[in-house]
Design a protein around this motif. Structure first.
Motif, PDB file in Angstrom:
ATOM      1  N   MET A   1       0.848  -1.193   0.000  1.00  0.00           N
ATOM      2  CA  MET A   1       0.000   0.000   0.000  1.00  0.00           C
ATOM      3  C   MET A   1       0.879   1.237   0.000  1.00  0.00           C
ATOM      4  N   ASN A   2       0.782   2.019  -1.045  1.00  0.00           N
ATOM      5  CA  ASN A   2       1.558   3.250  -1.183  1.00  0.00           C
ATOM      6  C   ASN A   2       0.629   4.455  -1.221  1.00  0.00           C
ATOM      7  N   SER A   3       1.205   5.624  -1.036  1.00  0.00           N
ATOM      8  CA  SER A   3       0.446   6.887  -1.093  1.00  0.00           C
ATOM      9  C   SER A   3      -0.807   6.812  -0.238  1.00  0.00           C
ATOM     10  N   LEU A   4      -0.631   6.358   0.961  1.00  0.00           N
ATOM     11  CA  LEU A   4      -1.785   6.132   1.837  1.00  0.00           C
ATOM     12  C   LEU A   4      -2.486   7.430   2.204  1.00  0.00           C
ATOM     13  N   LYS A   5      -3.798   7.324   2.347  1.00  0.00           N
ATOM     14  CA  LYS A   5      -4.643   8.461   2.670  1.00  0.00           C
ATOM     15  C   LYS A   5      -5.385   8.193   3.977  1.00  0.00           C
TER      16      LYS A   5
END
Length: 125
Positions: free
Chosen positions: A83-87
């Protein structure tokens, strides 16, 4: 009996990354499609991503496309969700699940036979 254990959750700042693992024991995962689901407080459990038993076909929820990547290592009996660029809206308890079909689905609890206990992911500054 197939048992699934999730790991890798934690607290991360927005824009950060986490790598979730789903490790199986009891049976081989070779014949099982695997799904990742998440549940935020007060919300329904939703499908995030899934992968076919052979690993050749994957699906992603629109909300995570381009940011999450699912993969599997059958000899290790493991499925990974990168999971990248988590929000902040990615916050929730993440569950992996297995169904004895070649194809996976992002539909939830009635389509999968085995579930892990979940791992908490919190995205916050």
């Amino acid at each position: 009996q197939l048992q699934l254990v999730e790991s890798g959750g934690g607290l991360v700042q927005p824009g950060g990354s986490l790598r979730l693992s789903c490790t199986a024991s009891g049976l081989t995962l070779d014949y099982y499609a695997i799904g990742w689901f998440r549940q935020a407080p007060g919300k329904e459990r939703e499908g995030v991503s899934c992968i076919s038993s052979g690993g050749g076909r994957t699906k992603y929820a629109d909300s995570v496309k381009g940011r999450f990547t699912i993969s599997r290592d059958n000899p290790k009996n493991m499925v990974v969700l990168q999971m990248n660029s988590l929000k902040p809206e990615d916050t929730g308890v993440y569950f992996c699940a297995a169904r004895k079909f070649s194809e996976c689905t992002l539909r939830g609890k009635y389509e999968y036979d085995y579930w892990g206990q979940g791992t908490q992911v919190t995205v916050s500054s």
